[in-house]
Write an enzyme that holds these catalytic residues in place. Structure first.
Site, PDB file in Angstrom:
ATOM      1  N   MET A  67       0.845  -1.204   0.000  1.00 21.16           N
ATOM      2  CA  MET A  67       0.000   0.000   0.000  1.00 21.16           C
ATOM      3  C   MET A  67       0.879   1.252   0.000  1.00 21.16           C
ATOM      4  SD  MET A  67      -3.431  -0.945   2.027  1.00 21.16           S
ATOM      5  CE  MET A  67      -2.833  -0.684   3.677  1.00 21.16           C
ATOM      6  N   GLY A  68       2.135   1.095  -0.386  1.00 16.28           N
ATOM      7  CA  GLY A  68       3.016   2.256  -0.483  1.00 16.28           C
ATOM      8  C   GLY A  68       3.548   2.693   0.864  1.00 16.28           C
ATOM      9  N   HIS A 127       9.414  -3.551   3.163  1.00 15.90           N
ATOM     10  CA  HIS A 127       8.891  -3.830   1.821  1.00 15.90           C
ATOM     11  C   HIS A 127      10.040  -4.228   0.881  1.00 15.90           C
ATOM     12  CE1 HIS A 127       5.731  -0.774   3.155  1.00 15.90           C
ATOM     13  NE2 HIS A 127       5.004  -1.827   2.868  1.00 15.90           N
TER      14      HIS A 127
HETATM   15  P1  AMP Z   1       1.570  -2.897   3.474  1.00 15.37           P
HETATM   16  O1  AMP Z   1       2.097  -1.879   2.524  1.00 15.37           O
HETATM   17  O2  AMP Z   1       1.591  -2.469   4.895  1.00 15.37           O
HETATM   18  O3  AMP Z   1       0.242  -3.459   3.036  1.00 15.37           O
HETATM   19  O4  AMP Z   1       2.590  -4.109   3.419  1.00 15.37           O
HETATM   20  C1  AMP Z   1       2.904  -4.728   2.214  1.00 15.37           C
HETATM   21  C2  AMP Z   1       3.674  -5.987   2.498  1.00 15.37           C
HETATM   22  O5  AMP Z   1       4.862  -5.668   3.205  1.00 15.37           O
HETATM   23  C3  AMP Z   1       2.873  -6.965   3.382  1.00 15.37           C
HETATM   24  O6  AMP Z   1       3.095  -8.290   2.915  1.00 15.37           O
HETATM   25  C4  AMP Z   1       3.494  -6.748   4.725  1.00 15.37           C
HETATM   26  O7  AMP Z   1       3.392  -7.866   5.587  1.00 15.37           O
HETATM   27  C5  AMP Z   1       4.942  -6.475   4.363  1.00 15.37           C
HETATM   28  N1  AMP Z   1       5.612  -5.758   5.454  1.00 15.37           N
HETATM   29  C6  AMP Z   1       5.153  -4.672   6.110  1.00 15.37           C
HETATM   30  N2  AMP Z   1       6.009  -4.327   7.086  1.00 15.37           N
HETATM   31  C7  AMP Z   1       7.019  -5.230   7.042  1.00 15.37           C
HETATM   32  C8  AMP Z   1       8.205  -5.418   7.822  1.00 15.37           C
HETATM   33  N3  AMP Z   1       8.513  -4.622   8.837  1.00 15.37           N
HETATM   34  N4  AMP Z   1       9.024  -6.445   7.501  1.00 15.37           N
HETATM   35  C9  AMP Z   1       8.708  -7.278   6.466  1.00 15.37           C
HETATM   36  N5  AMP Z   1       7.607  -7.151   5.710  1.00 15.37           N
HETATM   37  C10 AMP Z   1       6.769  -6.140   5.997  1.00 15.37           C
END
Ligand code: AMP
Length: 285
Positions: free
Chosen positions: A30-31, A37
């Site tokens: 989601m950016g 990420h």
């Molecule tokens: P989001 O943008 O928050 O929807 O996250 C996108 C992807 O990045 C999802 O699969 C999350 O689980 C992963 N993600 C978010 N934060 C972390 C982190 N600290 N370490 C590893 N992966 C992450």
């Protein structure tokens, strides 16, 4: 890096790459990108020929409209980070591209208990929105491998079930949680914390690791949970849950012997920002 905003253009491009025999890795986001990420993209770059990242703030997974409005969208920074990390493709669709007004999604999916506990309980409708967007993205891109973070452990469990139930082809790879030096799990939402709260929020990881020690020392589960909730109740801190579950079914465990794959998951509101984290305590390899 090629940026696609339209589904049909992205699909044409993917089709050509497939015809060349290339394997596609996909990282949905989601950016407000951070190193967490980027670590997912590194996994994809190691294992696949092409890495596609999507940035789409999915309105359907926000049960709280204010949370959607306040969700950070630093697109210039994101582009910079993706270029620096030599990502092949960014998919950057508008909402109408993912949810066209004239198309019904027709997704028949029930995550069962996986969707009703923890985040499912505190964010009604959230996982229905996650399932919808993931189904749509996975059927558009049809990646060979899908990279998601352990940070959202429950989300991984649900997407794994979605893939199995809908007979999708992607292989889901769960990547470890990247943390700030103080232990705080990296998250786009951390941008909304004050500098002091970002320091104080290290308490979440500290509580997960301290509680693990109690678990190893055979302290009863209920006591561990109660203590953790007390520890996490501070000025500007409001814990929603601290659950100790089986990592496959996400059912609460009553005592240590109930599961060989134990995961502790929690959600804490810090200065009104909802943070989640988890730690795998035992793993049945
Ligand atoms: P989001 O943008 O928050 O929807 O996250 C996108 C992807 O990045 C999802 O699969 C999350 O689980 C992963 N993600 C978010 N934060 C972390 C982190 N600290 N370490 C590893 N992966 C992450």
């Amino acid at each position: 890096m090629i940026i696609f905003r339209k589904v049909f253009q992205l699909q044409d491009w993917i089709k050509a790459r497939r015809n060349e025999g290339l394997h596609i890795g996909f990282v949905p986001t989601m950016g407000a990108l951070h190193q967490g990420h980027i670590s997912l993209t590194e996994g994809s770059k190691d294992e696949c020929d092409i890495t596609i990242v999507s940035i789409f703030v999915n309105p359907r997974q926000f049960n709280d409209p204010q949370d959607l409005i306040k969700y950070p969208r630093p697109i210039e920074n994101d582009l910079h980070l993706l270029l620096k990390n030599e990502i092949d493709v960014l998919f950057l669709p508008e909402v109408e591209e993912i949810y066209p007004a004239d198309q019904k999604l027709n997704l028949d999916f029930d995550p069962g208990l996986l969707g009703s506990v923890m985040e499912g309980k505190f964010r009604p409708g959230h996982f229905a929105g996650v399932a919808e967007v993931m189904y749509r993205l996975l059927t558009i891109i049809e990646p060979d491998r899908l990279y998601m973070g352990q940070k959202d452990f429950q989300q991984v469990a649900i997407v794994k079930k979605l893939i199995a139930d809908q007979h999708l082809q992607a292989r889901l790879i769960m990547c470890p949680t990247l943390r700030e030096p103080n232990g705080l799990a990296m998250s786009s939402r951390n941008l909304r914390l004050s500098p002091q709260a970002r320091i104080d929020a290290a308490l979440i990881y500290a509580t997960l690791t301290e509680s693990q020690k109690s678990f190893e020392n055979d302290i009863p589960i209920e006591e561990i949970k109660q203590r953790a909730m007390e520890t996490l109740t501070r000025k500007d801190f409001k814990p929603e849950y601290f659950s100790i579950v089986d990592g496959t079914t996400l059912a609460d465990i009553g005592n240590k012997k109930d599961s060989r794959f134990v995961v502790a998951c929690c959600a804490v509101s810090v200065e009104g920002v909802r943070l989640i984290d988890n730690l795998i305590w035992t793993k049945n390899e």
